[in-house]
Enzyme design. Structure first.
Site, PDB file in Angstrom:
ATOM      1  N   HIS A 135      -7.090  -4.740  -8.075  1.00 47.90           N
ATOM      2  CA  HIS A 135      -6.744  -3.722  -9.068  1.00 47.90           C
ATOM      3  C   HIS A 135      -5.971  -4.293 -10.263  1.00 47.90           C
ATOM      4  CE1 HIS A 135      -7.067  -0.272  -5.860  1.00 47.90           C
ATOM      5  NE2 HIS A 135      -8.088  -1.121  -5.817  1.00 47.90           N
ATOM      6  N   TYR A 177     -10.106   5.496   2.730  1.00 46.93           N
ATOM      7  CA  TYR A 177     -11.307   4.867   3.272  1.00 46.93           C
ATOM      8  C   TYR A 177     -11.517   5.250   4.736  1.00 46.93           C
ATOM      9  CZ  TYR A 177     -11.499   2.236  -1.040  1.00 46.93           C
ATOM     10  OH  TYR A 177     -11.597   1.898  -2.369  1.00 46.93           O
ATOM     11  N   GLN A 231     -10.210  -9.802  -6.854  1.00 46.60           N
ATOM     12  CA  GLN A 231     -10.754  -9.113  -8.023  1.00 46.60           C
ATOM     13  C   GLN A 231     -10.246  -9.698  -9.333  1.00 46.60           C
ATOM     14  OE1 GLN A 231      -9.790  -4.965  -7.439  1.00 46.60           O
ATOM     15  NE2 GLN A 231     -11.092  -4.785  -5.627  1.00 46.60           N
TER      16      GLN A 231
END
Length: 388
Positions: A166, A280, A104
């Site tokens: 993140h 999750y 990310q």
């Protein structure tokens, strides 16, 4: 052999004549305009056209609107691009520092200094390699011609991490010259509650990188002095509303529980102690609580997750019925949310561009009220919403 070398002499002569008459010319110096494709949408409050300004962007992440109406777009692999009069310059802006585009991470948000016409400063967030792993960095450089000059690092989040998730990295200026920015908790959730750790926080610094004396944790040995608020997971949207003095933030929950937060200095926004999301796996996060004393509740939350991303506030002559509304991009559900506000309350919500253009990474509004949208893809696009 180049294309010019393959041209017959008569063709070269004709090209020279046309150039002398003002036709043709170098593609690098004058990028060719792509015919704008548009679609018309009748929404609840406005009729608008979706105009495609540029395509072929590689995972675009942020939009900065300059006073002369040029746009600067960041691409996650490490490029800054200019859009001039609706045309994407094929030449990237030079001088961008080394970026680690992994997971990310990469070159993330970009914003212009509030007095850009005087200073020329562009501010940008990116993931960088340091001793101990990867971290979020905030830098700036002066845009001179087609390159950044006087590039410097203003902030390096500590400690670094080994993961590639993140990073956070949205930027916003207030009306006093302070720069706010977000840092994710790097998918190490306990970091969000540790005031000595820069992860999982909204930070505030001065425009030169120094620490404002009135930050809420200045002088505490157990806290990073740049921290403005804490208990955040992965903040992906951030704006300052000068008309009200409010700072708004969006962040990703885990499985559900994406949030819109009104940021108040020194407050704890709860992650991972409370959340409307779940693991999750489907199990509860922690004790499964959604609220607790002393922890700030979101203004709204989205479950299932929309993967809330870029955030903008509308103000301007275009789209008068949208004035004061917030716009939130959605990555997972590939749409744009329009939030009608009454002060600090959301009183209605409309979904725009529902699944028609892919993942919405960022949204920005210019001084006239025209809305710009970035789609996040290997072949990302810059869209403009215009009143019709």
């Amino acid at each position: 052999m180049s294309s010019l070398e393959r041209c017959p002499p008569r063709a070269l002569w004709l090209m020279a004549v046309l150039a002398g008459l003002g036709f043709g010319g170098s593609a690098a110096a004058e990028p060719a305009a792509k015919p704008a494709a548009e679609e018309i949408i009748d929404s609840q409050r406005a009729r608008f056209a979706v105009v495609s300004l540029a395509e072929g962007l590689e995972h675009p992440w942020g939009i900065a609107i300059l006073p002369d109406k040029r746009l600067v777009i960041s691409e996650r692999p490490g490029r800054l691009r200019l859009v001039v009069e609706g045309r994407l310059d094929p030449r990237p802006i030079g001088g961008v520092p080394p970026v680690v585009a992994r997971g990310q991470g990469g070159l993330l948000d970009v914003i212009a200094h509030p007095r850009f016409a005087e200073t020329g400063w562009l501010y940008f967030a990116y993931s960088a390699a340091v001793d101990g792993g990867l971290t979020t960095r905030i830098g700036r450089g002066r845009l001179v011609g087609g390159a950044l000059d006087a590039v410097e690092t203003l902030f390096t989040a500590q400690p670094p991490g080994r993961g590639t998730e993140h990073f956070g990295s949205r930027l916003a200026f207030d009306d006093q010259g302070h720069l706010f920015f977000t840092v994710g908790e790097r998918n190490q959730r306990d970091r969000a509650q540790d005031l000595s750790d820069d992860g999982g926080k909204v930070h505030r610094i001065n425009e030169d990188g120094s620490i404002p004396a009135d930050n809420p944790f200045v002088g505490r040995a157990d806290a990073s002095p740049s921290v403005w608020s804490y208990g955040h997971r992965n903040p992906q949207g951030l704006i300052f509303d000068a008309s009200s003095g409010r700072l708004w933030e969006t962040e990703h929950g885990p499985r559900g529980g994406d949030e819109l937060n009104l940021i108040v200095p020194g407050r704890n926004y709860g992650w991972p102690l409370v959340t409307f999301g779940r693991e999750y796996s489907g199990r509860a996060v922690g004790k499964g609580e959604t609220a607790a004393p002393g922890l700030e509740a979101p203004v709204i939350h989205w479950t299932p997750s929309i993967a809330a991303s870029g955030l903008a506030r509308h103000d301007g002559a275009a789209f008068a019925p949208w004035r004061g509304n917030l716009f939130v991009g959605a990555l997972v559900l590939t749409r744009l949310h329009r939030l009608e506000m009454d002060g600090a309350r959301v009183v209605d919500q409309e979904i725009l561009l529902d699944g028609t253009h892919g993942r919405i990474r960022d949204v920005a509004v210019d001084g006239e009220g025209v809305v710009y949208v970035l789609t996040d893809a290997e072949n990302g696009a810059l869209l403009r919403l215009e009143p019709r």
